[in-house]
Motif scaffolding. Structure first.
Motif, PDB file in Angstrom:
ATOM      1  N   GLU A 198      14.766   3.773  -8.890  1.00 35.65           N
ATOM      2  CA  GLU A 198      14.521   2.878 -10.026  1.00 35.65           C
ATOM      3  C   GLU A 198      13.337   1.960  -9.730  1.00 35.65           C
ATOM      4  O   GLU A 198      13.141   1.522  -8.598  1.00 35.65           O
ATOM      5  N   PHE A 199      12.554   1.688 -10.745  1.00 33.97           N
ATOM      6  CA  PHE A 199      11.504   0.664 -10.692  1.00 33.97           C
ATOM      7  C   PHE A 199      12.073  -0.528 -11.453  1.00 33.97           C
ATOM      8  O   PHE A 199      12.121  -0.544 -12.673  1.00 33.97           O
ATOM      9  N   HIS A 200      12.529  -1.531 -10.715  1.00 33.53           N
ATOM     10  CA  HIS A 200      13.237  -2.665 -11.303  1.00 33.53           C
ATOM     11  C   HIS A 200      12.369  -3.916 -11.221  1.00 33.53           C
ATOM     12  O   HIS A 200      11.718  -4.170 -10.206  1.00 33.53           O
ATOM     13  N   VAL A 213      12.926   1.072   0.342  1.00 32.42           N
ATOM     14  CA  VAL A 213      12.689   0.181  -0.798  1.00 32.42           C
ATOM     15  C   VAL A 213      11.372  -0.553  -0.582  1.00 32.42           C
ATOM     16  O   VAL A 213      11.132  -1.085   0.510  1.00 32.42           O
ATOM     17  N   LEU A 214      10.542  -0.583  -1.612  1.00 31.29           N
ATOM     18  CA  LEU A 214       9.312  -1.366  -1.552  1.00 31.29           C
ATOM     19  C   LEU A 214       9.481  -2.602  -2.425  1.00 31.29           C
ATOM     20  O   LEU A 214       9.814  -2.493  -3.609  1.00 31.29           O
ATOM     21  N   LEU A 215       9.258  -3.774  -1.833  1.00 34.17           N
ATOM     22  CA  LEU A 215       9.371  -5.041  -2.532  1.00 34.17           C
ATOM     23  C   LEU A 215       7.965  -5.549  -2.849  1.00 34.17           C
ATOM     24  O   LEU A 215       7.122  -5.651  -1.959  1.00 34.17           O
ATOM     25  N   LEU A 216       7.730  -5.861  -4.108  1.00 37.76           N
ATOM     26  CA  LEU A 216       6.401  -6.274  -4.568  1.00 37.76           C
ATOM     27  C   LEU A 216       6.490  -7.687  -5.143  1.00 37.76           C
ATOM     28  O   LEU A 216       7.092  -7.904  -6.189  1.00 37.76           O
ATOM     29  N   ASP A 217       5.902  -8.648  -4.433  1.00 34.73           N
ATOM     30  CA  ASP A 217       5.970 -10.050  -4.842  1.00 34.73           C
ATOM     31  C   ASP A 217       4.679 -10.424  -5.569  1.00 34.73           C
ATOM     32  O   ASP A 217       3.654 -10.684  -4.936  1.00 34.73           O
ATOM     33  N   GLU A 218       4.722 -10.437  -6.901  1.00 33.71           N
ATOM     34  CA  GLU A 218       3.550 -10.757  -7.732  1.00 33.71           C
ATOM     35  C   GLU A 218       2.318 -10.010  -7.211  1.00 33.71           C
ATOM     36  O   GLU A 218       1.274 -10.620  -6.931  1.00 33.71           O
ATOM     37  N   PRO A 219       2.375  -8.679  -7.068  1.00 35.05           N
ATOM     38  CA  PRO A 219       1.311  -7.955  -6.361  1.00 35.05           C
ATOM     39  C   PRO A 219      -0.020  -7.902  -7.092  1.00 35.05           C
ATOM     40  O   PRO A 219      -1.049  -7.660  -6.472  1.00 35.05           O
ATOM     41  N   MET A 262      10.523   6.722  -4.754  1.00 39.31           N
ATOM     42  CA  MET A 262      11.082   5.585  -4.036  1.00 39.31           C
ATOM     43  C   MET A 262      11.661   4.571  -5.005  1.00 39.31           C
ATOM     44  O   MET A 262      11.417   4.624  -6.200  1.00 39.31           O
ATOM     45  N   THR A 263      12.407   3.627  -4.449  1.00 33.97           N
ATOM     46  CA  THR A 263      12.924   2.498  -5.217  1.00 33.97           C
ATOM     47  C   THR A 263      11.949   1.335  -5.066  1.00 33.97           C
ATOM     48  O   THR A 263      11.642   0.921  -3.941  1.00 33.97           O
ATOM     49  N   PHE A 264      11.467   0.819  -6.193  1.00 33.03           N
ATOM     50  CA  PHE A 264      10.551  -0.320  -6.204  1.00 33.03           C
ATOM     51  C   PHE A 264      11.248  -1.503  -6.856  1.00 33.03           C
ATOM     52  O   PHE A 264      11.903  -1.357  -7.891  1.00 33.03           O
TER      53      PHE A 264
END
Length: 383
Positions: A51-53, A175-181, A206-208
């Protein structure tokens, strides 16, 4: 049987509608306090594999704190976080199968592109041949093959963003975590990069999880959006559901532009509802399923693009029509936004697509016009 999605979706993917599907990530009754301040308040959320959440909300709503707890940089005050069924309590950040891409990118200025990408792999002690292979794979993935020897200051903002993304993916996290990328990118490059992120996520399967305050960004990239405020999730749904069926006034006003008319339910028969607006001094017909009963106070929310402007009052039935004066016009190029004053204290907005090259419009300032919309164009909000 899975329900039919509301609005356009970019892929046939809805594991949250399958009761047998187990969540990949689960926040269970999570609370996080900093002294007397409650950053996350008894929050529960399930995110599924591939999922892209998106966590969407204004500053201070708790979205980044929630992501940092998943990464292991913060510990919950109460509650549990699970990844693939494993409780992450006590697991240090470097042992979690997640990687985080920060808003600042945090590239090493003294290292070239390939060294930046290889850094985490070298820290993990991978063989030189494996590191070289993965760096080449990542450069190809983000389309930077010809930039391996450049330093960060020799790259554009978009290229630095890709290097940071490649470095985050090199360790092959679950899991890839994207903080205001994409916050540092200009509007056009940001829109292009959003589409690249979507394609990359689907390619990698992947799960983003992305944190953003940009509504358009969340609507573009995410399979589902969690709208947050004051440490809580107010609505968790697909972009189409969030936009077309907001469950509260906050969500309706936070996502896109919207007109909100306060009123009282005066008649109800199944999904056919009649509301009286004291500001407009008129009854409004609405076709929308609502728990509100006759006599309840509620609000009617209508998106500006669902409103029509005309000089003549619409004649066909099932149409709400209000007369007003053109108070202001915002020319945006592709569309014009008309501000129509319909009462002393009420101004409604309507969006009209500029389908011709005419700069002068037939409807202009101070014109007396009719603003109309169909009975099924609006949403009744009870909170």
């Amino acid at each position: 049987m899975a329900k039919k999605p509301l609005g356009p979706v970019r892929r046939a993917f809805s594991p949250w509608d399958d009761p047998s599907e187990q969540p990949f990530i689960e926040f269970r009754n999570i609370t996080k306090r900093f002294g007397n301040f409650v950053a996350v308040d008894n929050l529960s959320l399930k995110i599924y594999k591939r999922e892209f959440h998106a966590l969407l909300g204004g500053s201070g709503c708790g979205k980044t704190t929630l992501m940092r707890m998943l990464a292991g940089f913060e510990a919950p005050t109460e509650g549990q976080i699970f990844l693939e069924g494993q409780d992450l309590a006590g697991v240090p950040p470097y042992k979690r199968p997640v990687n985080m891409m920060f808003q600042s990118y945090a590239l090493f200025p003294h290292m070239n592109v390939e060294k930046n990408i290889a850094f985490g792999l070298e820290m993990d002690g991978l063989p030189a041949r494996e590191i070289k292979s993965r760096v080449h794979e990542m450069l190809s993935l983000v389309k930077l093959e010809g930039f391996a020897k450049r330093k960060p200051h020799q790259l554009s903002g978009g290229q630095r963003q890709r290097v940071a993304l490649a470095r985050s993916l090199a360790k092959r996290p679950k899991v890839l975590l994207l903080d205001e990328p994409l916050a540092a990118l200009d509007k056009k490059l940001r829109e292009e990069t959003q589409l690249e992120l979507i394609n990359l996520q689907e390619q990698l399967r992947m799960t983003f999880l992305i944190v953003t305050h940009d509504q358009e960004e969340a609507m573009t990239v995410a399979d589902r959006i969690s709208v947050m405020d004051k440490g809580r999730i107010l609505q968790n749904a697909t972009p189409g559901e969030i936009y077309e069926q907001p469950n509260s006034r906050f969500v309706a006003e936070f996502i896109g532009d919207i007109n909100v008319l306060d009123g009282q339910v005066t008649k109800k028969e199944n999904e056919d509802v009649q509301m009286f607006s004291s500001v407009l001094g008129d009854h409004l017909d609405v076709r929308y399923p609502t728990p509100a009963s006759v006599g309840d106070h509620a609000a009617l929310a209508i998106r500006p693009e669902k409103m029509r402007i005309s000089f003549d009052k619409p004649a066909h039935p099932g149409t709400n029509a209000i007369q007003g004066e053109v108070w202001d016009i915002a020319y945006m190029g592709d569309v014009s936004i008309y501000h129509i004053k319909v009462a002393e204290t009420e101004t409604l907005r309507a969006i009209v697509a500029n389908t011709t090259r005419l700069v002068e419009r037939p409807i202009t300032w101070e014109d007396q016009v009719w603003l109309s919309w169909d009975s099924d164009a609006g949403v009744i909000l009870t909170r």
